[in-house]
Design an enzyme around this catalytic site. Structure first.
Site, short mmCIF file in Angstrom:
data_model
loop_
_atom_site.label_atom_id
_atom_site.label_comp_id
_atom_site.label_asym_id
_atom_site.label_seq_id
_atom_site.Cartn_x
_atom_site.Cartn_y
_atom_site.Cartn_z
N SER A 37 -1.10 10.75 -1.58
CA SER A 37 -0.45 9.54 -0.59
C SER A 37 0.75 10.20 -0.35
O SER A 37 1.88 10.41 -0.79
CB SER A 37 0.02 8.23 -1.62
OG SER A 37 0.76 7.52 -0.64
N ASP A 81 -18.70 1.94 -0.51
CA ASP A 81 -17.89 0.78 -0.16
C ASP A 81 -17.29 1.14 1.32
O ASP A 81 -17.07 2.27 1.49
CB ASP A 81 -16.78 0.44 -1.31
CG ASP A 81 -15.57 1.39 -1.17
OD1 ASP A 81 -15.72 2.27 -1.65
OD2 ASP A 81 -14.48 0.46 -0.82
N HIS A 108 -4.63 10.22 5.15
CA HIS A 108 -5.31 9.62 3.86
C HIS A 108 -6.74 9.85 4.03
O HIS A 108 -7.24 9.91 2.58
CB HIS A 108 -5.19 7.96 4.46
CG HIS A 108 -5.71 7.03 3.43
ND1 HIS A 108 -4.75 6.85 2.43
CD2 HIS A 108 -6.76 5.98 3.10
CE1 HIS A 108 -5.07 5.75 1.79
NE2 HIS A 108 -6.71 5.53 2.33
N SER A 148 -11.57 -4.78 6.86
CA SER A 148 -11.81 -6.21 6.08
C SER A 148 -12.44 -5.67 4.91
O SER A 148 -13.00 -4.68 4.61
CB SER A 148 -12.82 -6.76 7.06
OG SER A 148 -12.20 -7.62 8.20
N GLN A 149 -12.07 -6.58 3.87
CA GLN A 149 -12.16 -6.15 2.50
C GLN A 149 -13.68 -6.57 2.11
O GLN A 149 -14.19 -7.28 2.82
CB GLN A 149 -11.26 -7.01 1.48
CG GLN A 149 -9.80 -6.05 1.58
CD GLN A 149 -9.77 -4.79 1.50
OE1 GLN A 149 -9.72 -4.46 0.16
NE2 GLN A 149 -9.72 -3.84 2.14
N SER A 197 -3.82 4.92 -4.63
CA SER A 197 -2.65 4.36 -3.95
C SER A 197 -2.79 3.38 -3.29
O SER A 197 -3.92 3.49 -2.34
CB SER A 197 -1.44 5.28 -3.47
OG SER A 197 -2.12 6.05 -2.26
N HIS A 198 -2.02 2.18 -3.13
CA HIS A 198 -1.94 1.28 -2.09
C HIS A 198 -0.42 1.07 -1.63
O HIS A 198 0.02 -0.06 -1.73
CB HIS A 198 -2.71 0.14 -2.44
CG HIS A 198 -3.62 -0.34 -1.15
ND1 HIS A 198 -3.73 -1.61 -0.88
CD2 HIS A 198 -4.35 0.49 -0.39
CE1 HIS A 198 -4.61 -1.67 0.00
NE2 HIS A 198 -5.21 -0.57 0.36
N ASN A 199 0.42 2.20 -1.47
CA ASN A 199 1.79 2.15 -1.33
C ASN A 199 2.14 1.49 -0.15
O ASN A 199 3.00 0.60 -0.08
CB ASN A 199 2.39 3.43 -1.43
CG ASN A 199 1.86 4.12 -2.68
OD1 ASN A 199 1.85 3.50 -3.68
ND2 ASN A 199 1.98 5.49 -2.47
N HIS A 200 1.82 1.96 1.11
CA HIS A 200 2.20 1.39 2.40
C HIS A 200 1.90 0.04 2.45
O HIS A 200 2.74 -0.78 2.89
CB HIS A 200 1.89 2.32 3.42
CG HIS A 200 2.34 4.02 3.47
ND1 HIS A 200 1.47 4.60 2.64
CD2 HIS A 200 3.43 4.35 3.98
CE1 HIS A 200 2.53 5.87 2.78
NE2 HIS A 200 3.44 5.55 3.63
N GLY A 216 -9.35 11.44 -7.60
CA GLY A 216 -7.76 10.58 -7.36
C GLY A 216 -7.50 10.79 -5.97
O GLY A 216 -8.40 10.62 -5.12
#
Lengths: 234, 739
Positions: free
Chosen positions: B547, B262, B43, B307-308, B88-91, B544
């Site tokens: 994933s 970030d 990743h 943590s976001q 992507s945030h697939n998993h 980009g």
């Protein structure tokens, strides 16, 4: 004549309202920080849409404790014009400046779409430029816009001509299908008894330019200008 | 002592471990091992893809920043720049659909405002398993709810995107989030830790135990224990992010920020070592000062937490207090957690002890690089749905109905077939989805969800931006190279049809397990196809995300490259939508001489797009719509439906005869566009000059869609009836009983 647009932490239509006032109806406007305690020099205050304090606890429930709200209560009591749009409407009901409450939409989902409003009264500083029964195309965008009041309150605001807008079908009929959120009697916007505080769920700030799909929202801002000009003359 | 079991838990191979020992010249501590494992995960490191990604075109006249930063940046004139990216945030979205999707939106928004840009639009590309399975409905509802929850509160309009259903995504939904922001082009901020002695400042939410090893999770497939990984998914707080946005932009505008990044995947680890590596500096962190949500967190947990809503920034030493003032104004935590050093090391202290000391570049530039084996399948797979890819993911009975009509075109009820097509899962109205998204906030949305591309105006200029996401996965699965070209061609065509000029692209490459040689072959082919097409349309890839490991129980998903293209519309009056405008307008079909299926001739396609651009600029076009899934008949129906400006309108059309009824109505031949005009003759002149075929099909008007084929009125149906079938199909599918 000067408009103020209040910024709470989490307001997100503050810039949209500011833009309409400055660049569409060309009137002086300034931002008001939620911790400000004076509204000196302002003639009209806009509580914009958004998610003040993240809508945590309940929409508007935390914003009502912001220092600026004390100043707004005072400003309204003295007859200043206050318009609360969407989250601004929720803050006004939570603060007790308008009767009733806004509950979760009956569909339990956020809804963003254009719809039709029927103008129920022109006897307000927000609708003096409209005609009674006039249909407006103005969008909504909310998850908690389901207007509720107890039977007695509902009767009182209807008898007092305080209901300003109702959700309507394209032919102007007030139908269940035209009601996007379950609001009692399709209520989309109301004024207080003094008629100088308006709360409405739909967004005139998103419908004041033809390139955005409708200019009907501009009529509300222009009515406010009419009222303020009239007041200055008087 | 690092055991084999510990290495396995960290998804590190024995040879990777040896490399770590070599770099450190000693055994790593557990904290260091954790740091290496996330930074060297697929990743974060792109270790399987980097050798291929190098081939993509990344430079062009408009590109100010290509891949490698938080987002790509392009110049759009008027001293304005646009930052945009897809990720992507697939998993996470499979494990916990609502929060997985929500934090995907949060992550991409941070990537944009980290660079100093204010996010003005978001889109998303979503893929789910078929809706006749209950679990897929639940995932869809969760994902859409999560995107709405985050984007609406944050205050960014979700202006478009795509939703597809196909069997392969049943246990591996794809959630690709795109965001775009705008700023002045001389006010760009980078993730670079310059200035020895400058403070490293932590802002935003507190650090908790959530999301530890998210990046590692996203770098492995799922088995039976997918549910047990739920604690790896982070929880989003869009209100916090909104405050962070306003505070960061204010600090940047006041000139207080030297560098900023970030804390996304791999959290504090990734942001600190990448900022140091880019600036060739070191970073020393004192974990005792990091704001923590829970007590007793270890250095391992603090460094790896995801943590976001957290940011790391480097400020000029003399301006530390001013930075604090800005963040305090917005009610946010702001703490100096470290210093920029001159030794190039990431040095981490906790309770007076050094718990990690690693060269920054060892974690970034020196991450492993794999040239994994490729193997082409014996033959490209053709399928019974090559003409009608929209049927992919539909129930077998519907597929049979269409294949039967294809085999026996005479005597079919084409009114009924058209209704079935427009109400099928992949063609039905997505209104149920996008009504849950605030697509109007910021009052710039000129064309929202549902047209070929979304358009937002740029306040203070006469310009607008057009943007679109396209990922024709079915086509890519059949032929990865051609499918990738089609993705680029279609995305650019959508921009052109909306009045724009494509400027640049971002890609999200969703693939299966890179350790499967056929998956790596698909990947390589897609990169080559994309390279060729991006060169042709002059849309370099500015960034980009890749994933891999999108598989469940060992089965790989369709190779699914999703392409996001951004274009500029030079004048607001050029904005064009797909909807028919006025009765009496002439309906025209423009196509290329090569009548292709499942592939695209790039030269012809370029001519087609140049033609549409010229015609729009000469004000000869009243509406323009790309013909995609479901072919000509479905495209025409889509042009007729009601919208804000008008009620439903009909059309009378003569369908050109090439083959047989079903194929000519619903066949998905490439590179075709339906236009309306009042100047058909002028269009023909331009088209002839460009070697294109223009045929007048008929006229807008009435309240019915009438399709003449040979001597028959093959379709003659009320638009209201057709529209109702289309508009309410998705809610119906969602509320119907299923297994």
């Amino acid at each position: 004549m000067k408009f103020g647009v209040v910024i709470f932490p989490g307001s997100n239509c503050d810039h949209d309202c500011y833009y309409v006032i400055e660049s569409v109806i060309h009137k002086p406007v300034e931002f008001v920080w939620h911790q400000d305690t004076s509204l000196k020099g302002f003639d009209a205050i806009v509580l914009p849409g958004g998610f003040a304090y993240g809508d945590y606890l309940r929409t508007g429930a935390l914003a009502k404790f912001s220092p600026v709200m004390t100043a707004i209560r005072d400003f309204a009591r003295k007859g200043g014009l206050v318009i609360g749009i969407c989250n601004g409407f929720q803050i006004l009901t939570e603060s007790g400046l308008l009767p009733g409450a806004l509950l979760r939409n009956v569909g339990m989902k956020y809804v963003c779409k254009f719809l039709h409003l029927r103008t129920e009264t022109v006897n307000t500083p927000f609708t003096n430029g409209l005609s009674k029964g006039q249909l407006l195309q103005i969008p909504i965008g909310h998850g908690e816009g389901n207007y509720f009041a107890d039977t007695e309150t509902l009767k009182r605001i209807e008898d007092n001509d305080q209901v300003v807008f109702r959700y309507a079908a394209p032919d102007g009929q007030i139908t269940g299908d035209a009601n996007p959120n379950g609001s009692l009697h399709n209520i989309a916007g109301i004024v207080n008894e003094q008629r100088n505080v308006l709360g409405m769920m739909p967004h005139p700030d998103r419908s004041s330019e033809s390139i955005l799909g409708s200019v009907d929202g501009k009529l509300i801002f222009e009515s406010m200008v009419n009222a303020l000009v009239g007041a200055q003359k008087a | 002592m690092i055991s084999e079991a510990i290495l396995n838990q960290h998804n590190l191979t024995e040879s990777e471990y040896q490399k770590i020992v070599q770099i450190l010249k000693r055994e790593p501590t557990l904290t260091e091992l954790g740091i290496f494992s996330v930074m060297w995960s697929e990743h974060c490191s792109y270790k399987s893809s980097r050798v291929h990604l190098k081939r993509l075109p990344t430079r062009g006249a408009a590109v100010l920043q290509g891949p490698g930063e938080n987002a790509g940046i392009i110049d759009i004139g008027d001293n304005l720049a646009v930052a945009f990216k897809i990720e992507s945030h697939n998993h996470p979205s499979y494990i916990e659909p609502f929060q997985g999707a929500a934090t995907g939106v949060g992550g991409i928004l941070r990537d944009i405002f980290t660079m100093g840009a204010r996010p003005i639009a978001a889109m998303n590309s979503l893929r789910f398993g078929p809706l006749h399975k209950q679990q897929n409905k639940r995932i869809l509802e969760g994902v859409v709810g999560g995107i709405a929850f985050y984007g609406n509160c944050f205050g960014v309009p979700t202006v478009g995107g795509e939703v597809y259903f196909s069997k392969g995504y049943s246990q591996n939904p794809l959630v690709n989030a795109f965001a775009l922001g705008i700023f002045e082009k001389d006010k760009i901020f980078y993730g670079r830790a310059h200035g020895i002695g400058n403070p490293v400042i932590y802002v935003g939410a507190k650090t908790g135990r959530d999301g530890i090893h998210g990046a590692t999770m996203a770098s492995a497939g799922f088995g039976e224990d997918a549910g047990a990984k739920r604690p790896n998914v982070q929880i989003g707080d869009p209100f916090m992010e909104k405050l962070l946005l306003e505070a960061c932009l204010e600090a940047m505008q006041k000139g207080l920020v030297v560098g900023i990044q970030d804390m996304g995947a791999a959290g504090l680890t990734c942001s600190s070592c990448e900022m140091g590596a880019r600036a060739s500096t070191g970073i020393e962190l004192n974990l005792d000062t990091v704001p923590q949500r829970e007590s007793g967190m270890t250095s391992y947990e603090i460094m790896l937490s995801e943590s976001q809503e957290r940011m790391l920034l480097v400020a000029d030493r003399s301006k530390e207090k001013q930075v604090f003032d800005v963040f305090h104004k917005w009610g946010l935590d702001v703490v100096t957690v470290g210093t920029v050093t001159n030794d190039g090391l990431l040095r981490v202290r906790q309770r007076g002890e050094i718990v990690a000391e690693i060269p920054n570049t060892a974690l970034t530039d020196e991450a492993p690089l794999y040239e994994r084996p490729l193997s082409a399948p014996k033959s490209l797979r053709s399928s019974r749905l090559d003409l009608y890819s929209f049927l992919d993911g539909c129930e077998e009975s519907l597929i049979e109905t269409f294949l039967n009509a294809d085999a026996n075109p005479d005597g079919q009820d084409y009114n009924e077939l058209l209704k079935l097509a427009v109400s099928s899962p992949n063609l039905a109205s997505r209104q149920w989805v996008w009504e849950q998204y605030d697509h109007m906030v910021q009052s710039n949305t000129m064309v929202g969800p549902g047209s070929d591309a979304s358009v937002v105006r740029l306040k203070g200029t006469e310009k607008a931006l057009a943007m679109t996401l396209d990922g024709p996965a079915y086509r890519v699965a059949r032929n990865p190279r051609e499918g990738a070209k089609m993705a680029v061609a279609e995305a650019c065509r959508n921009i052109v049809c909306s009045g724009g000029r494509p400027l640049a692209a971002t890609n999200c490459l969703n693939f299966g397990n890179p350790e499967h040689p056929e998956v790596m072959w698909q990947f390589s082919e897609v990169v080559d196809g994309m390279t060729e097409a991006c060169n042709k349309f002059e849309t370099p890839i500015t960034g980009g995300n890749v994933s891999f490991y999108n598989e469940t129980f060992g089965e790989d998903i369709y190779p699914t490259p999703v392409l996001g293209v951004v274009g500029v519309i030079e004048d607001l009056s050029f904005v064009t939508t797909s909807a028919f405008r006025d009765p009496g307008d002439t309906i025209v079909l423009v196509e290329t001489p090569s009548r292709l299926l499942g592939k695209v001739n790039l030269d012809d396609e370029r001519s087609l797009q140049d033609f549409i651009s010229e015609a729009i600029r000469k004000r000869l076009v009243k509406s323009a719509h790309d013909i995609g899934e479901g072919g000509l008949a479905v495209a025409l129906a889509e042009c007729c439906y009601s919208n804000l400006q008008r009620r439903a309108v009909g059309a009378e059309v003569r369908v050109p005869v090439h083959m047989e009824t079903c194929k000519d109505l619903f066949g998905e031949y490439s590179s075709r566009v339906v236009l309306t005009t009042t100047s058909a003759d002028e269009l023909k002149v331009i088209a002839r000059r460009m070697g294109l075929e223009v045929s007048v099909l008929g006229q807008v008007g009435g309240s019915r869609l009438v399709l003449q084929y040979r001597t028959d009125r093959t379709v003659d149906i009320s638009i209201d009836e057709l529209e109702a079938a289309w508009r309410y199909a998705l809610p119906k599918l969602l509320s119907s009983k299923s297994s």
